[in-house]
Design a protein around this motif. Structure first.
Motif, PDB file in Angstrom:
ATOM      1  N   GLY A  49       0.811  -1.215   0.000  1.00 33.07           N
ATOM      2  CA  GLY A  49       0.000   0.000   0.000  1.00 33.07           C
ATOM      3  C   GLY A  49       0.841   1.259   0.000  1.00 33.07           C
ATOM      4  O   GLY A  49       0.582   2.200  -0.756  1.00 33.07           O
ATOM      5  N   VAL A  50       1.872   1.277   0.844  1.00 31.03           N
ATOM      6  CA  VAL A  50       2.766   2.447   0.895  1.00 31.03           C
ATOM      7  C   VAL A  50       3.513   2.599  -0.431  1.00 31.03           C
ATOM      8  O   VAL A  50       3.629   3.712  -0.965  1.00 31.03           O
ATOM      9  CB  VAL A  50       3.750   2.322   2.085  1.00 31.03           C
ATOM     10  CG1 VAL A  50       4.845   3.368   2.011  1.00 31.03           C
ATOM     11  CG2 VAL A  50       2.998   2.429   3.399  1.00 31.03           C
ATOM     12  N   ALA A  51       3.998   1.489  -0.991  1.00 29.64           N
ATOM     13  CA  ALA A  51       4.713   1.547  -2.268  1.00 29.64           C
ATOM     14  C   ALA A  51       3.792   2.028  -3.387  1.00 29.64           C
ATOM     15  O   ALA A  51       4.220   2.801  -4.260  1.00 29.64           O
ATOM     16  CB  ALA A  51       5.289   0.181  -2.607  1.00 29.64           C
ATOM     17  N   GLY A  52       2.536   1.607  -3.365  1.00 31.68           N
ATOM     18  CA  GLY A  52       1.591   2.051  -4.385  1.00 31.68           C
ATOM     19  C   GLY A  52       1.306   3.536  -4.312  1.00 31.68           C
ATOM     20  O   GLY A  52       1.287   4.224  -5.332  1.00 31.68           O
ATOM     21  N   VAL A  53       1.103   4.044  -3.097  1.00 30.08           N
ATOM     22  CA  VAL A  53       0.808   5.479  -2.931  1.00 30.08           C
ATOM     23  C   VAL A  53       2.030   6.324  -3.289  1.00 30.08           C
ATOM     24  O   VAL A  53       1.926   7.297  -4.052  1.00 30.08           O
ATOM     25  CB  VAL A  53       0.328   5.772  -1.493  1.00 30.08           C
ATOM     26  CG1 VAL A  53       0.263   7.258  -1.227  1.00 30.08           C
ATOM     27  CG2 VAL A  53      -1.020   5.120  -1.247  1.00 30.08           C
ATOM     28  N   LEU A  54       3.186   5.971  -2.740  1.00 27.24           N
ATOM     29  CA  LEU A  54       4.400   6.739  -3.038  1.00 27.24           C
ATOM     30  C   LEU A  54       4.785   6.643  -4.507  1.00 27.24           C
ATOM     31  O   LEU A  54       5.220   7.635  -5.110  1.00 27.24           O
ATOM     32  CB  LEU A  54       5.555   6.273  -2.151  1.00 27.24           C
ATOM     33  CG  LEU A  54       5.426   6.579  -0.663  1.00 27.24           C
ATOM     34  CD1 LEU A  54       6.622   6.028   0.100  1.00 27.24           C
ATOM     35  CD2 LEU A  54       5.290   8.068  -0.426  1.00 27.24           C
ATOM     36  N   GLY A  55       4.621   5.468  -5.098  1.00 33.00           N
ATOM     37  CA  GLY A  55       4.936   5.302  -6.516  1.00 33.00           C
ATOM     38  C   GLY A  55       4.018   6.119  -7.401  1.00 33.00           C
ATOM     39  O   GLY A  55       4.459   6.698  -8.400  1.00 33.00           O
ATOM     40  N   THR A  56       2.747   6.181  -7.052  1.00 36.01           N
ATOM     41  CA  THR A  56       1.809   6.990  -7.824  1.00 36.01           C
ATOM     42  C   THR A  56       2.170   8.460  -7.765  1.00 36.01           C
ATOM     43  O   THR A  56       2.223   9.145  -8.804  1.00 36.01           O
ATOM     44  CB  THR A  56       0.371   6.785  -7.296  1.00 36.01           C
ATOM     45  OG1 THR A  56       0.036   5.400  -7.419  1.00 36.01           O
ATOM     46  CG2 THR A  56      -0.629   7.626  -8.046  1.00 36.01           C
ATOM     47  N   ILE A  57       2.456   8.955  -6.578  1.00 43.01           N
ATOM     48  CA  ILE A  57       2.820  10.370  -6.419  1.00 43.01           C
ATOM     49  C   ILE A  57       4.118  10.678  -7.166  1.00 43.01           C
ATOM     50  O   ILE A  57       4.204  11.661  -7.914  1.00 43.01           O
ATOM     51  CB  ILE A  57       2.942  10.733  -4.924  1.00 43.01           C
ATOM     52  CG1 ILE A  57       1.570  10.649  -4.264  1.00 43.01           C
ATOM     53  CG2 ILE A  57       3.551  12.120  -4.741  1.00 43.01           C
ATOM     54  CD1 ILE A  57       1.605  10.716  -2.750  1.00 43.01           C
ATOM     55  N   ALA A  58       5.139   9.844  -6.993  1.00 47.92           N
ATOM     56  CA  ALA A  58       6.437  10.085  -7.629  1.00 47.92           C
ATOM     57  C   ALA A  58       6.326  10.037  -9.151  1.00 47.92           C
ATOM     58  O   ALA A  58       6.915  10.881  -9.851  1.00 47.92           O
ATOM     59  CB  ALA A  58       7.455   9.063  -7.138  1.00 47.92           C
ATOM     60  N   ASN A  59       5.591   9.077  -9.674  1.00 46.29           N
ATOM     61  CA  ASN A  59       5.465   8.980 -11.131  1.00 46.29           C
ATOM     62  C   ASN A  59       4.670  10.137 -11.709  1.00 46.29           C
ATOM     63  O   ASN A  59       4.976  10.612 -12.809  1.00 46.29           O
ATOM     64  CB  ASN A  59       4.833   7.638 -11.514  1.00 46.29           C
ATOM     65  CG  ASN A  59       5.822   6.516 -11.383  1.00 46.29           C
ATOM     66  OD1 ASN A  59       6.945   6.605 -11.864  1.00 46.29           O
ATOM     67  ND2 ASN A  59       5.418   5.453 -10.724  1.00 46.29           N
ATOM     68  N   LEU A  60       3.644  10.604 -10.994  1.00 48.23           N
ATOM     69  CA  LEU A  60       2.913  11.779 -11.462  1.00 48.23           C
ATOM     70  C   LEU A  60       3.807  13.018 -11.494  1.00 48.23           C
ATOM     71  O   LEU A  60       3.749  13.809 -12.443  1.00 48.23           O
ATOM     72  CB  LEU A  60       1.691  12.027 -10.583  1.00 48.23           C
ATOM     73  CG  LEU A  60       0.523  11.074 -10.797  1.00 48.23           C
ATOM     74  CD1 LEU A  60      -0.561  11.318  -9.758  1.00 48.23           C
ATOM     75  CD2 LEU A  60      -0.035  11.213 -12.193  1.00 48.23           C
ATOM     76  N   VAL A  61       4.641  13.172 -10.475  1.00 49.90           N
ATOM     77  CA  VAL A  61       5.579  14.311 -10.453  1.00 49.90           C
ATOM     78  C   VAL A  61       6.554  14.218 -11.625  1.00 49.90           C
ATOM     79  O   VAL A  61       6.816  15.211 -12.318  1.00 49.90           O
ATOM     80  CB  VAL A  61       6.328  14.372  -9.099  1.00 49.90           C
ATOM     81  CG1 VAL A  61       7.487  15.347  -9.159  1.00 49.90           C
ATOM     82  CG2 VAL A  61       5.371  14.737  -7.980  1.00 49.90           C
ATOM     83  N   ILE A  62       7.092  13.042 -11.873  1.00 48.11           N
ATOM     84  CA  ILE A  62       8.038  12.857 -12.979  1.00 48.11           C
ATOM     85  C   ILE A  62       7.365  13.147 -14.317  1.00 48.11           C
ATOM     86  O   ILE A  62       7.942  13.827 -15.180  1.00 48.11           O
ATOM     87  CB  ILE A  62       8.617  11.428 -12.954  1.00 48.11           C
ATOM     88  CG1 ILE A  62       9.550  11.276 -11.760  1.00 48.11           C
ATOM     89  CG2 ILE A  62       9.340  11.098 -14.247  1.00 48.11           C
ATOM     90  CD1 ILE A  62       9.995   9.858 -11.499  1.00 48.11           C
TER      91      ILE A  62
END
Length: 110
Positions: A49-62
């Motif tokens: 769950g943490v990896a999914g949320v952080l990955g979504t935020i990071a990829n959107l920023v990129i």
């Protein structure tokens, strides 16, 4: 296994170390087994769950940062593609994996 689960499954343990008996299909049984299974894998579910949320935020920023660049070179398109594919993984694949870990035991009537 818990003794309660064994009694719900209508199983008994014999001296040779194997189960005897039969199981029946029940919504209550499936939800009990799912709850026990989810409690066992709670650290994995939380990490996903943490990896999914952080990955979504990071990829959107990129994606936003790279899309705003005026000069787009082939490496920029490559990184945009990687971020988009990883975003799909974080928003679709990880939640499906969490759901499958939480609902491992599904009993369907024959």
């Amino acid at each position: 296994m818990d003794i309660d689960v064994l009694s719900m499954l209508n199983l008994s343990w014999n001296a040779s170390g194997s189960f005897h008996g039969h199981y029946y299909q029940s919504t209550d049984l499936a939800s009990t087994l799912n709850a026990l299974h989810a409690r066992t894998y709670l650290p994995i579910i939380a990490t996903l769950g943490v990896a999914g949320v952080l990955g979504t935020i990071a990829n959107l920023v990129i994606i936003v940062v790279l899309a705003k660049r005026k000069t787009k070179t082939p490496p920029t398109y490559f990184m945009l593609n990687l971020a988009a594919v990883d975003l799909v993984g974080c928003t679709i694949i990880i939640p499906i994996d969490i759901a499958s870990l939480h609902n491992e035991f599904n009993f369907y009537p024959h």
